[in-house]
Design an enzyme around this catalytic site. Structure first.
Site, PDB file in Angstrom:
ATOM      1  N   ASP A 429     -27.574  -1.622  10.091  1.00 22.75           N
ATOM      2  CA  ASP A 429     -28.359  -2.974   9.648  1.00 22.75           C
ATOM      3  C   ASP A 429     -29.728  -2.671   8.154  1.00 22.75           C
ATOM      4  O   ASP A 429     -30.480  -2.491   9.210  1.00 22.75           O
ATOM      5  CB  ASP A 429     -29.198  -4.430  10.995  1.00 22.75           C
ATOM      6  CG  ASP A 429     -29.706  -5.312   9.740  1.00 22.75           C
ATOM      7  OD1 ASP A 429     -29.854  -5.277   8.286  1.00 22.75           O
ATOM      8  OD2 ASP A 429     -30.160  -6.732  10.115  1.00 22.75           O
ATOM      9  N   HIS A 430     -29.255  -2.974   7.097  1.00 30.17           N
ATOM     10  CA  HIS A 430     -29.985  -1.855   5.746  1.00 30.17           C
ATOM     11  C   HIS A 430     -30.744  -2.842   5.609  1.00 30.17           C
ATOM     12  O   HIS A 430     -32.068  -2.545   4.819  1.00 30.17           O
ATOM     13  CB  HIS A 430     -28.631  -2.127   5.019  1.00 30.17           C
ATOM     14  CG  HIS A 430     -28.637  -1.147   4.028  1.00 30.17           C
ATOM     15  ND1 HIS A 430     -29.539  -0.345   3.667  1.00 30.17           N
ATOM     16  CD2 HIS A 430     -27.614  -0.859   3.048  1.00 30.17           C
ATOM     17  CE1 HIS A 430     -30.047   0.634   2.738  1.00 30.17           C
ATOM     18  NE2 HIS A 430     -28.590   0.850   2.664  1.00 30.17           N
TER      19      HIS A 430
END
Length: 459
Positions: A429-430
């Protein structure tokens, strides 16, 4: 008196369940804790125990129906006088000591008074496991002649949940199969043999007329014995998984990075462990080594062992690792958890992974084993796949896909040699993890797999 048993809350906020199979029928005598039915939630198949000792009065839902949590499921006739009627207007509420002794939770209040929605499906003729000889014979296909004398089946046929689901899809009643094969566990082969013998498969739709192949139309006839179209209801685990994956894919900005690793040293170590008599029985495999490497590498990558809490506006970092292991089953993809995996050694991790896989294949994974999780592994290598783009389980910020181990030419100490290679695919998850942290984590895992001795420095 008549006592109603409502569908209990089976955990994790589930609002409904489908009745897979009734193990009792009206008129049957039941004892306390006797299994009444198997129900399928969005996460697992659950056996419901009886909270009463008495006689079954009414089944409020048939197999194949979806029942809301808190809705009436079954009624019992138990010893004792009927309770006095509740005064109109709701002045008198049920006292806590009068609450039904539900062994798996009281469940939420029903949201509607109507009967549960019935899912259309084909049903086999025989419905009750305790039917007498005449009832069994009447339910059997008229063109089938039993090869053995049919005895009354007083208990449910012995089989596993996947086999029961398979028989249901084929339209085969396990009561009739059990009557022929005797007192042993029913297998898929038994179901197939029975379906072949009676020459019927009511679960398959009617076959459309075949079309003649012509040069003009270019239409090909369907494969022999196969329908042109099959419709499969979206329900249970597959429905839940689809919703979760769509939510994850369109909520968390996914980034995936890949790295090919020379795992020759790891495979040689595993070969030595297999030759060690003290460890041979543990059958330690590459996935256990990857799991250990992940637990060690997460110490330097807290963002990959965390979740994004939108409601509170916080990032929640965990001081433990509940490691999810993705498992493909007949009911769909599930991700059971190894709790506190960071505390386990290689032997313990190997045993935990094997136990999760065996439980998942048997269809016995409980909802509690599927709840939570801080990081996940997906072993796509067992399917001969090298790499992929795994989707994050909701609530997690990282998942690692483990590819197949392949012997290929590779640069080694300035020369070309045949080495054993594995590709790792990390999705994260950026919002929580930037590219540098993701790459550092993947390199840490790779370093341990290339040289397992490095684990001694991090332990």
């Amino acid at each position: 008196m008549i006592a109603e048993f409502r569908l209990p809350d089976l955990g994790e906020g589930l609002t409904e369940a489908e009745v897979v199979h009734w193990l009792v029928a009206p008129g049957d005598s039941v004892t306390l804790n006797q299994t009444l039915a198997e129900v399928e939630t969005a996460k697992a198949v659950v056996e419901l125990p009886s909270p009463y000792e008495g006689t079954v009065s009414t089944l409020h839902a048939d197999a194949g129906e979806t029942v809301a949590v808190g809705a009436p499921l079954i009624a019992f006739d138990i010893e004792g006088e009927d309770p006095p009627p509740t005064p109109s207007g709701g002045e008198q509420e049920a006292s806590p000591e009068k609450a039904q002794p539900n062994l798996v939770g009281y469940g939420a209040a029903p949201t509607s008074s109507g009967r549960p929605a019935r899912r259309a499906r084909r049903r086999s003729a025989a419905q009750v496991a305790s039917a007498a000889d005449t009832a069994v014979l009447e339910a059997a296909p008229h063109d089938a002649t039993p090869s053995v004398a049919v005895e009354p089946i007083l208990e449910r046929p012995r089989s596993t949940p996947p086999v029961r689901a398979y028989a249901k899809r084929r339209g085969v009643d396990l009561v009739l199969v059990a009557a022929e094969i005797g007192d042993r566990v029913i297998t898929r082969a038994d179901v197939d043999a029975y379906a072949e013998r009676i020459g019927a498969d009511p679960s398959r739709p009617a076959r459309a007329p075949e079309r003649v192949t012509t040069a003009a139309s270019g239409t090909l006839p369907p494969a022999e014995g196969r329908p042109r179209e099959t419709r499969i209801p979206i329900r249970g685990v597959r429905k839940h998984t689809a919703a979760a994956m769509v939510q994850s894919a369109f909520t968390a900005p996914h980034v995936t990075v890949f790295h090919t690793v020379d795992v020759t040293a790891t495979m040689e170590m595993l070969a030595r462990l297999r030759d060690d008599r003290a460890l041979a029985a543990h059958r330690i495999g590459p996935l256990a080594v990857v799991a250990k490497a992940v637990c060690l590498a997460l110490r330097r990558a807290p963002g990959l062992n965390a979740r994004w809490d939108e409601e509170s506006g916080e990032i929640v970092e965990y001081g433990f690792v509940d490691l999810g292991i993705a498992a493909a089953t007949e009911r769909g993809l599930i991700v059971p958890m190894i709790r506190d995996a960071e505390r386990m050694n290689l032997v313990e991790l190997s045993a935990a992974i094997r136990a999760l896989a065996e439980t998942a294949r048997a269809g016995k994974t409980s909802p509690a084993e599927l709840a939570g999780g801080t990081f996940s592994l997906s072993n796509i290598g067992v399917f001969g796949v090298d790499a992929g783009t795994p989707i994050l389980p909701p609530g997690q910020s990282g998942i690692l896909a483990v590819g197949a181990v392949r012997r290929q030419p590779w640069e080694y100490r300035g020369e070309i040699a045949l080495r054993q290679l594995m590709t790792l695919s990390l999705s994260f998850d950026h919002r929580l993890v930037d590219g540098a942290e993701g790459a550092t984590f993947l390199k840490d895992v790779a370093d341990i797999l290339e040289d397992p001795g490095r684990a001694m420095l991090l332990s």
